[in-house]
Write an enzyme that holds these catalytic residues in place. Structure first.
Site, short mmCIF file in Angstrom:
data_model
loop_
_atom_site.label_atom_id
_atom_site.label_comp_id
_atom_site.label_asym_id
_atom_site.label_seq_id
_atom_site.Cartn_x
_atom_site.Cartn_y
_atom_site.Cartn_z
N SER A 20 0.83 -1.21 0.00
CA SER A 20 0.00 0.00 0.00
C SER A 20 0.87 1.25 0.00
O SER A 20 0.34 2.37 -0.02
CB SER A 20 -0.93 0.01 1.22
OG SER A 20 -0.18 -0.12 2.42
N ASN A 107 -2.32 -2.00 13.45
CA ASN A 107 -3.77 -1.83 13.42
C ASN A 107 -4.22 -0.53 14.11
O ASN A 107 -5.07 0.19 13.60
CB ASN A 107 -4.47 -3.04 14.05
CG ASN A 107 -4.17 -4.32 13.30
OD1 ASN A 107 -3.55 -4.27 12.24
ND2 ASN A 107 -4.59 -5.45 13.83
N HIS A 153 -39.75 21.94 -12.69
CA HIS A 153 -39.93 20.99 -13.81
C HIS A 153 -39.21 21.47 -15.08
O HIS A 153 -39.60 21.12 -16.18
CB HIS A 153 -41.41 20.76 -14.14
CG HIS A 153 -42.25 20.48 -12.93
ND1 HIS A 153 -42.49 19.20 -12.46
CD2 HIS A 153 -42.88 21.31 -12.07
CE1 HIS A 153 -43.25 19.26 -11.38
NE2 HIS A 153 -43.50 20.53 -11.11
N SER A 274 -13.56 23.56 -29.60
CA SER A 274 -13.67 22.26 -30.26
C SER A 274 -12.62 22.19 -31.35
O SER A 274 -12.35 23.18 -32.03
CB SER A 274 -15.07 22.12 -30.86
OG SER A 274 -15.06 21.18 -31.90
N LYS A 280 -17.44 26.73 -31.13
CA LYS A 280 -17.78 26.19 -29.81
C LYS A 280 -17.01 26.81 -28.65
O LYS A 280 -15.83 27.15 -28.77
CB LYS A 280 -17.50 24.66 -29.79
CG LYS A 280 -18.45 23.86 -30.62
CD LYS A 280 -19.89 23.86 -30.12
CE LYS A 280 -20.08 22.97 -28.93
NZ LYS A 280 -19.92 21.54 -29.28
N ASN A 282 -17.01 25.53 -24.78
CA ASN A 282 -17.64 24.48 -23.96
C ASN A 282 -17.39 24.66 -22.46
O ASN A 282 -16.28 24.98 -22.05
CB ASN A 282 -17.10 23.11 -24.39
CG ASN A 282 -17.42 22.80 -25.84
OD1 ASN A 282 -18.45 23.23 -26.34
ND2 ASN A 282 -16.53 22.08 -26.50
N GLU A 287 -18.94 20.38 -16.72
CA GLU A 287 -19.22 19.01 -17.18
C GLU A 287 -18.34 17.99 -16.44
O GLU A 287 -18.82 16.94 -16.01
CB GLU A 287 -18.96 18.90 -18.68
CG GLU A 287 -19.95 19.69 -19.50
CD GLU A 287 -19.55 19.71 -20.97
OE1 GLU A 287 -19.97 18.81 -21.70
OE2 GLU A 287 -18.78 20.61 -21.37
N TYR A 314 -9.81 -6.17 13.19
CA TYR A 314 -9.09 -5.73 11.99
C TYR A 314 -9.02 -6.87 10.97
O TYR A 314 -8.76 -8.02 11.32
CB TYR A 314 -7.66 -5.25 12.31
CG TYR A 314 -6.91 -4.86 11.06
CD1 TYR A 314 -7.05 -3.59 10.51
CD2 TYR A 314 -6.13 -5.79 10.36
CE1 TYR A 314 -6.41 -3.23 9.33
CE2 TYR A 314 -5.48 -5.45 9.18
CZ TYR A 314 -5.64 -4.17 8.67
OH TYR A 314 -5.03 -3.82 7.50
N GLN A 319 -7.38 -2.22 4.39
CA GLN A 319 -6.38 -1.46 3.64
C GLN A 319 -7.02 -0.77 2.43
O GLN A 319 -6.51 0.22 1.93
CB GLN A 319 -5.25 -2.39 3.20
CG GLN A 319 -4.13 -1.71 2.45
CD GLN A 319 -2.91 -2.61 2.35
OE1 GLN A 319 -2.30 -2.97 3.34
NE2 GLN A 319 -2.57 -3.01 1.13
N1 ARG Z 1 -1.38 -1.28 5.50
C1 ARG Z 1 -2.33 -1.75 6.48
C2 ARG Z 1 -3.67 -1.03 6.28
O1 ARG Z 1 -3.68 -0.06 5.62
C3 ARG Z 1 -1.83 -1.44 7.85
C4 ARG Z 1 -2.28 -2.37 8.90
C5 ARG Z 1 -1.74 -3.74 8.65
N2 ARG Z 1 -2.06 -4.64 9.69
C6 ARG Z 1 -1.92 -5.95 9.58
N3 ARG Z 1 -2.27 -6.66 10.56
N4 ARG Z 1 -1.45 -6.50 8.48
O2 ARG Z 1 -4.69 -1.44 6.80
#
Ligand code: ARG
Length: 456
Positions: A20, A107, A153, A274, A280, A282, A287, A314, A319
């Site tokens: 992540s 967590n 309307h 355009s 045009k 726009n 939009e 958790y 994530q």
């Molecule tokens: N990257 C994890 C998340 O965003 C962090 C927590 C991970 N915890 C675990 N027990 N693997 O949720």
């Protein structure tokens, strides 16, 4: 970080699938602030020495500077922002760094970081909403006397001041800002100390940590604290609703800017041409904003669906909370900033808008009110004016051109004074009840908002 129990390396596919860091690096500031507060609490509890705490704090600050300057190397193998920072700290300061994670889990750490991030972002968005309101109020001030037809309307209903229409959006954005402010109360709860799910045998002073991080409360149930993402759902709902308001305004702007309506002109800087049709101009900003409402709703659906089937506490599923959250926050901020700028460059085509209001049919309700003031029950008055309208259409004679004798055939109560009704300005002036668009009321509202928005 968990190699003790494992004999084999993580599959490289899992590493890629599970990382992540590519998006949660954005939490670094909050992760560092949380870790510094945690280290200070560890020192107060006698788990680490003053010297170690100092090394940790300085090490974390250096890492923060490196990330800010773009010189920090994120490593996908270290999964997320929490492990990237912790590992870098241990590399830099040795053993003391390895003590930082005492009495803490990722967590409760991630729950903390996301809450801190939300608090900051929601404060920023409240400011963006204020700027948007200011832009609308300034637009009211540039065109204080302009009149446009008000619609129900999408049929022309009654004339209104252009400012009255714009101020309707100022009201919506006010509610949006208040909603964000209110939701901060539920975000402002400090989860650290909840550990993985059941706290820790090493008790830290949680109130002290909360105070250092600017939280007003601490969580009271460790299981709830690590698995609760209600606040993310709430934020995404608030932002989706702001998106709805922006989308409605977009639709108004798009209609008004069309040749069919022709009520407003947008500046060159805020429109596109355009590649094919040279004539045009726009309204792309409106939009795009209307279009982006889709992702705001999608993000809200993502988070609700994400949470709904999770057993306590958790689960790694959580994530998946971050990308929708980040996306909605970015989307709304960008939309509000560019929309404010577009409103600053918007002008009304007074003549064309007034002409659209000169359709005498827009006075039909006022004619009914005229009869009511002469003692005719409203339902009866409505019926009389209905017949009068049919006559006007059939004989192709607009209300102002119908002879007074003819009026009297519909009701004895009509007198010459009925012709005074057919003037947009006087029709507006007569709408004096609180919240109605008489010029006096509207200008009071404009000043009220101007004062309110300059005071904040
Ligand atoms: N990257 C994890 C998340 O965003 C962090 C927590 C991970 N915890 C675990 N027990 N693997 O949720």
């Amino acid at each position: 970080m968990w190699k003790g129990r494992f004999q084999k390396e993580t599959s490289s596919l899992l590493t890629q699938y599970g990382e992540s860091i590519s998006f949660d690096w954005r939490l670094y500031k909050y992760d560092i602030a949380g870790s510094i507060a945690h280290a200070t609490a560890l020192e107060r509890a006698g788990i680490i020495t003053q010297e170690e705490c100092k090394k940790i704090t300085e090490g974390l600050r250096d890492i923060g500077t490196d990330i800010e300057q773009g010189s920090f190397e994120f490593d996908m193998n270290l999964e997320d922002i929490h492990m990237n920072i912790e590992s870098a700290l241990t590399d830099r300061i040795g053993d003391a760094g390895a003590k930082l994670h005492t009495a803490r889990s990722r967590n409760d750490q991630v729950a903390l970081d996301v809450r801190l991030y939300c608090k900051d972002s929601l404060n920023d968005i409240q400011e963006n909403l204020r700027d948007m309101q200011r832009a609308l109020v300034q637009c009211c001030k540039r065109f204080p006397d302009s009149v446009i037809p008000g619609y129900t309307h999408l049929q022309r209903g009654q004339p209104v001041l252009f400012s009255h229409h714009l101020l309707a959006y100022v009201e919506m954005f006010e509610r949006d800002a208040l909603r964000l402010k209110d939701s901060i109360q539920r975000i402002d709860v400090m989860p650290l100390g909840s550990g993985a799910l059941a706290g820790s045998t090493i008790a830290l002073d949680r109130e002290f940590i909360a105070e250092q991080l600017g939280f007003t409360e601490i969580s009271q149930n460790s299981m709830d604290a690590v698995s609760d993402r209600d606040f993310v759902a709430e934020v995404l709902f608030c932002l989706a609703l702001t998106g709805t308001h922006l989308s409605r305004l977009s639709e108004d702007v798009i209609l008004w800017a069309s040749a069919e309506f022709g009520f407003i002109s947008l500046s060159d800087e805020h429109t596109t041409g355009s590649s094919l049709m040279p004539q045009k101009k726009n309204p792309d900003i409106a939009e795009l904003t209307r279009g982006k409402t889709g992702r705001l709703y999608g993000n809200l659906m993502s988070i609700l669906t994400l949470i709904k089937g999770l057993p306590m506490t958790y689960n790694r599923d959580l994530q998946e909370d971050k990308e929708p959250l980040f996306d909605s926050i970015d989307t709304i901020q960008n939309a509000l900033v560019i929309f404010s700028e577009m409103i600053d460059g918007m002008s009304i085509n007074e003549g064309q808008a007034l002409e659209a209001c000169s359709d005498p049919m827009l006075f039909a309700t006022d004619i009914a009110d005229y009869l009511v003031k002469k003692g005719v029950p409203f339902r009866e008055a409505h019926n009389i004016v209905g017949q009068l309208t049919a006559h006007a259409i059939e004989s192709r004679t607009p209300f102002p051109k119908i002879e007074i004798q003819q009026y009297k055939e519909f009701s004895e109560n009509f007198e010459e004074s009925v012709f005074d009704l057919f003037d947009v300005k006087s029709a507006l002036t007569a709408r004096t009840a609180a919240g109605a668009p008489s010029p006096k009321n509207v200008s009071k509202q404009v000043s009220k908002w101007e004062n309110k928005l300059s005071g904040e």
